[in-house]
Design a protein around this motif. Structure first.
Motif, PDB file in Angstrom:
ATOM      1  N   ALA A 162      -4.502  -9.856  16.282  1.00  0.00           N
ATOM      2  CA  ALA A 162      -3.651  -9.660  15.097  1.00  0.00           C
ATOM      3  C   ALA A 162      -2.213  -9.351  15.532  1.00  0.00           C
ATOM      4  CB  ALA A 162      -4.222  -8.532  14.237  1.00  0.00           C
ATOM      5  N   LYS A 163      -2.089  -8.562  16.595  1.00  0.00           N
ATOM      6  CA  LYS A 163      -0.752  -8.251  17.124  1.00  0.00           C
ATOM      7  C   LYS A 163      -0.066  -9.543  17.588  1.00  0.00           C
ATOM      8  CE  LYS A 163       1.284  -5.649  20.944  1.00  0.00           C
ATOM      9  NZ  LYS A 163       0.954  -4.893  22.145  1.00  0.00           N
ATOM     10  N   PHE A 164      -0.828 -10.397  18.279  1.00  0.00           N
ATOM     11  CA  PHE A 164      -0.292 -11.688  18.747  1.00  0.00           C
ATOM     12  C   PHE A 164       0.212 -12.503  17.550  1.00  0.00           C
ATOM     13  CE2 PHE A 164      -0.561 -16.095  20.149  1.00  0.00           C
ATOM     14  CZ  PHE A 164      -0.011 -16.042  21.423  1.00  0.00           C
ATOM     15  N   MET A 165      -0.544 -12.491  16.439  1.00  0.00           N
ATOM     16  CA  MET A 165      -0.179 -13.296  15.267  1.00  0.00           C
ATOM     17  C   MET A 165       1.080 -12.799  14.577  1.00  0.00           C
ATOM     18  SD  MET A 165      -2.242 -15.674  15.546  1.00  0.00           S
ATOM     19  CE  MET A 165      -1.364 -16.613  14.309  1.00  0.00           C
ATOM     20  N   ARG A 166       1.474 -11.532  14.853  1.00  0.00           N
ATOM     21  CA  ARG A 166       2.702 -11.010  14.232  1.00  0.00           C
ATOM     22  C   ARG A 166       3.947 -11.745  14.716  1.00  0.00           C
ATOM     23  NH1 ARG A 166       5.053  -9.296  11.815  1.00  0.00           N
ATOM     24  NH2 ARG A 166       5.707  -7.121  11.846  1.00  0.00           N
ATOM     25  N   THR A 167       3.832 -12.468  15.851  1.00  0.00           N
ATOM     26  CA  THR A 167       4.935 -13.339  16.296  1.00  0.00           C
ATOM     27  C   THR A 167       5.209 -14.407  15.239  1.00  0.00           C
ATOM     28  OG1 THR A 167       4.484 -13.051  18.632  1.00  0.00           O
ATOM     29  CG2 THR A 167       5.514 -15.135  18.027  1.00  0.00           C
ATOM     30  N   TYR A 168       4.166 -14.767  14.499  1.00  0.00           N
ATOM     31  CA  TYR A 168       4.277 -15.917  13.589  1.00  0.00           C
ATOM     32  C   TYR A 168       4.459 -15.543  12.132  1.00  0.00           C
ATOM     33  CZ  TYR A 168       2.581 -18.253  17.737  1.00  0.00           C
ATOM     34  OH  TYR A 168       2.458 -18.710  19.020  1.00  0.00           O
ATOM     35  N   SER A 169       4.014 -14.345  11.761  1.00  0.00           N
ATOM     36  CA  SER A 169       4.101 -13.992  10.342  1.00  0.00           C
ATOM     37  C   SER A 169       4.176 -12.470  10.177  1.00  0.00           C
ATOM     38  CB  SER A 169       2.873 -14.527   9.596  1.00  0.00           C
ATOM     39  OG  SER A 169       2.919 -14.131   8.242  1.00  0.00           O
ATOM     40  N   ALA A 170       4.848 -12.067   9.093  1.00  0.00           N
ATOM     41  CA  ALA A 170       4.915 -10.640   8.751  1.00  0.00           C
ATOM     42  C   ALA A 170       3.664 -10.226   7.978  1.00  0.00           C
ATOM     43  CB  ALA A 170       6.163 -10.373   7.912  1.00  0.00           C
ATOM     44  N   ASP A 183     -10.607   4.576  13.625  1.00  0.00           N
ATOM     45  CA  ASP A 183     -10.160   5.940  13.921  1.00  0.00           C
ATOM     46  C   ASP A 183      -8.655   6.060  13.665  1.00  0.00           C
ATOM     47  OD1 ASP A 183      -8.867   4.909  16.144  1.00  0.00           O
ATOM     48  OD2 ASP A 183     -10.527   5.370  17.500  1.00  0.00           O
ATOM     49  N   ALA A 184      -8.160   7.321  13.724  1.00  0.00           N
ATOM     50  CA  ALA A 184      -6.760   7.593  13.359  1.00  0.00           C
ATOM     51  C   ALA A 184      -5.802   6.833  14.285  1.00  0.00           C
ATOM     52  CB  ALA A 184      -6.509   9.094  13.443  1.00  0.00           C
ATOM     53  N   GLN A 185      -6.173   6.731  15.571  1.00  0.00           N
ATOM     54  CA  GLN A 185      -5.299   6.076  16.546  1.00  0.00           C
ATOM     55  C   GLN A 185      -5.132   4.589  16.221  1.00  0.00           C
ATOM     56  OE1 GLN A 185      -6.858   6.487  20.486  1.00  0.00           O
ATOM     57  NE2 GLN A 185      -4.922   5.936  21.454  1.00  0.00           N
ATOM     58  N   LEU A 186      -6.248   3.936  15.897  1.00  0.00           N
ATOM     59  CA  LEU A 186      -6.177   2.509  15.594  1.00  0.00           C
ATOM     60  C   LEU A 186      -5.417   2.284  14.279  1.00  0.00           C
ATOM     61  CD1 LEU A 186      -8.576  -0.169  16.537  1.00  0.00           C
ATOM     62  CD2 LEU A 186      -7.702  -0.273  14.231  1.00  0.00           C
ATOM     63  N   ARG A 187      -5.663   3.168  13.302  1.00  0.00           N
ATOM     64  CA  ARG A 187      -4.953   3.026  12.024  1.00  0.00           C
ATOM     65  C   ARG A 187      -3.445   3.153  12.225  1.00  0.00           C
ATOM     66  NH1 ARG A 187      -6.471   2.298   7.237  1.00  0.00           N
ATOM     67  NH2 ARG A 187      -8.634   2.860   7.606  1.00  0.00           N
ATOM     68  N   GLN A 188      -3.052   4.127  13.070  1.00  0.00           N
ATOM     69  CA  GLN A 188      -1.620   4.325  13.327  1.00  0.00           C
ATOM     70  C   GLN A 188      -1.026   3.076  14.007  1.00  0.00           C
ATOM     71  OE1 GLN A 188      -0.705   7.683  15.858  1.00  0.00           O
ATOM     72  NE2 GLN A 188       1.486   7.217  15.806  1.00  0.00           N
ATOM     73  N   ARG A 189      -1.786   2.532  14.960  1.00  0.00           N
ATOM     74  CA  ARG A 189      -1.332   1.338  15.681  1.00  0.00           C
ATOM     75  C   ARG A 189      -1.130   0.175  14.709  1.00  0.00           C
ATOM     76  NH1 ARG A 189      -4.210  -1.761  20.049  1.00  0.00           N
ATOM     77  NH2 ARG A 189      -2.453  -2.953  20.841  1.00  0.00           N
ATOM     78  N   ALA A 190      -2.119  -0.012  13.817  1.00  0.00           N
ATOM     79  CA  ALA A 190      -2.032  -1.100  12.836  1.00  0.00           C
ATOM     80  C   ALA A 190      -0.818  -0.884  11.928  1.00  0.00           C
ATOM     81  CB  ALA A 190      -3.325  -1.166  12.030  1.00  0.00           C
ATOM     82  N   ASP A 191      -0.607   0.373  11.505  1.00  0.00           N
ATOM     83  CA  ASP A 191       0.542   0.674  10.635  1.00  0.00           C
ATOM     84  C   ASP A 191       1.852   0.344  11.345  1.00  0.00           C
ATOM     85  OD1 ASP A 191      -1.148   1.489   8.661  1.00  0.00           O
ATOM     86  OD2 ASP A 191      -0.854   3.649   8.983  1.00  0.00           O
ATOM     87  N   GLU A 192       1.950   0.773  12.613  1.00  0.00           N
ATOM     88  CA  GLU A 192       3.190   0.528  13.366  1.00  0.00           C
ATOM     89  C   GLU A 192       3.453  -0.971  13.525  1.00  0.00           C
ATOM     90  OE1 GLU A 192       2.887   4.606  16.036  1.00  0.00           O
ATOM     91  OE2 GLU A 192       2.550   2.677  17.009  1.00  0.00           O
ATOM     92  N   LEU A 193       2.378  -1.743  13.667  1.00  0.00           N
ATOM     93  CA  LEU A 193       2.531  -3.196  13.854  1.00  0.00           C
ATOM     94  C   LEU A 193       2.657  -3.936  12.513  1.00  0.00           C
ATOM     95  CD1 LEU A 193      -0.209  -3.642  16.618  1.00  0.00           C
ATOM     96  CD2 LEU A 193       2.232  -4.121  16.916  1.00  0.00           C
TER      97      LEU A 193
END
Ligand SMILES: Cc1cc2nc3c(=O)[nH]c(=O)nc-3n(C[C@H](O)[C@H](O)[C@H](O)COP(=O)(O)OP(=O)(O)OC[C@H]3O[C@@H](n4cnc5c(N)ncnc54)[C@H](O)[C@@H]3O)c2cc1C
Length: 302
Positions: A162-170, A183-193
């Motif tokens: 999903a992070k890789f795909m952010r190169t192509y779309s918002a 978990d909280a860590q993954l949720r935070q990572r997803a939010d930041e990305l």
């Protein structure tokens, strides 16, 4: 002792890797046998736009047809069969196919690729054909640019895709194929990305143009493109049974000449631990075919 009927090389697999190797070896005036089960991953490509030299793009079927025509011009023939056994014999190798036919050669070049793990729905091939489902972000992420995209797979590996795909779309949603808690860590990572997380849906649908998911509430979520990232199955069994070294994904480890840990057994393309791309497969093939030609006794022209 090498038997007189031994060819120089048996190539197993006639996708872009195997057919390029056949072309090179035939042009080195070498006799090769090509055995192929006829299920190249390239057959799934509706239109490739990153294949160098084809600015208008070309389909996987067209690419394969061109490769077969080109190699045939130099005498390459392809036998339609599945190789079911690979053995070391005095002077080289013996390959037995599923019909019991046996082939002997001094070297073997494995170009058997991988198989994608796909969603089980019967319409999958149609959805790939129209780009509603895509299987290779490096290949065709550009074509999905600025669409509403979903990456569908197990939480912890899909977040990287999903992070890789952010190169192509918002607008990227990670749709879980598993029940792993977020978990909280993954949720935070997803939010930041800027990645939206969606729990495992109850169904995956295709309406003829787009794919969508039915969420647990019964609501339907449609996407312009869905990338399933469900993994792949290695096709390296023949080499593994002989003891060839593989990585943690069961992909073959090779040296700078594409030789596996077994002397005389070479591997190229997707079956090797490397980037799964046509350009890479073709590059592997050139390296391996030239190494095989150089390692065999010189075929001096009379
Ligand atoms: C939907 C999709 C789109 C893609 N788009 C692109 C793109 O745009 N650009 C790009 O660079 N790449 C793309 N790829 C990746 C590309 O298709 C592969 O990297 C390429 O086909 C690898 O070539 P290969 O020869 O190693 O393997 P394959 O093309 O998979 O060929 C392997 C061959 O070996 C045969 N085989 C396997 N086991 C045996 C056996 N035991 N005996 C005999 N034969 C056997 C198979 O049947 C098959 O014919 C895409 C892939 C997919 C699925």
């Amino acid at each position: 002792m090498a038997y007189p009927q031994f060819k120089c090389c048996i190539i197993i697999g006639a996708g872009p890797a195997g057919m390029t190797a056949a072309l090179y070896l035939s042009r080195f005036h070498r006799k090769v046998t090509v055995v192929d089960a006829g299920n190249s991953r390239a057959r799934w490509i509706p239109q490739s736009h990153n294949c160098p030299g084809f600015p208008a793009g070309l389909s996987g079927d067209e690419l394969l047809a061109r490769l077969h025509t080109q190699a045939a011009q130099y005498g390459t023939q392809v036998t339609r069969a599945r190789a079911s056994q690979l053995e070391r014999v005095d002077g080289g190798f013996r390959v037995t196919d599923s019909g019991g036919e046996q082939y002997h050669a001094r070297t073997v070049l494995l170009a058997t690729g991988i198989e994608d793990v796909l969603p089980p729905q019967p319409w999958v091939e149609k959805a790939v054909g129209c780009g509603a489902l895509r299987l290779c972000a490096i290949c065709d992420g550009f074509e999905a640019s600025d669409g509403d995209l979903a990456v569908y797979g197990p939480l912890h590996s899909a977040i990287e895709h999903a992070k890789f795909m952010r190169t192509y779309s918002a607008a990227v949603t990670l749709v879980q194929s598993d029940d792993e808690p977020v978990d909280a860590q993954l949720r935070q990572r997803a939010d930041e990305l800027g990645i939206v997380l969606m729990k495992k849906p109850v169904d995956l649908l295709f309406d003829g143009e787009r794919c969508g998911f039915i969420g647990s509430s019964g609501k339907r979520y449609d996407f312009d493109t869905v990338y399933p990232v469900l993994g792949s199955r290695s096709q390296a069994n023949l080499a593994i049974e002989l003891g060839a070294r593989v990585d943690e994904g069961n992909e073959l480890v090779v040296d700078a000449h594409q030789m596996t840990s077994i002397c005389g057994l070479y591997a190229i393309g997707d079956v090797v631990s490397a980037l799964n791309q046509i350009s890479v497969a073709v590059g592997h093939a050139a390296v391996a075919a030239t190494a095989i030609h150089n390692v065999l006794p010189r075929n001096l022209r009379g």
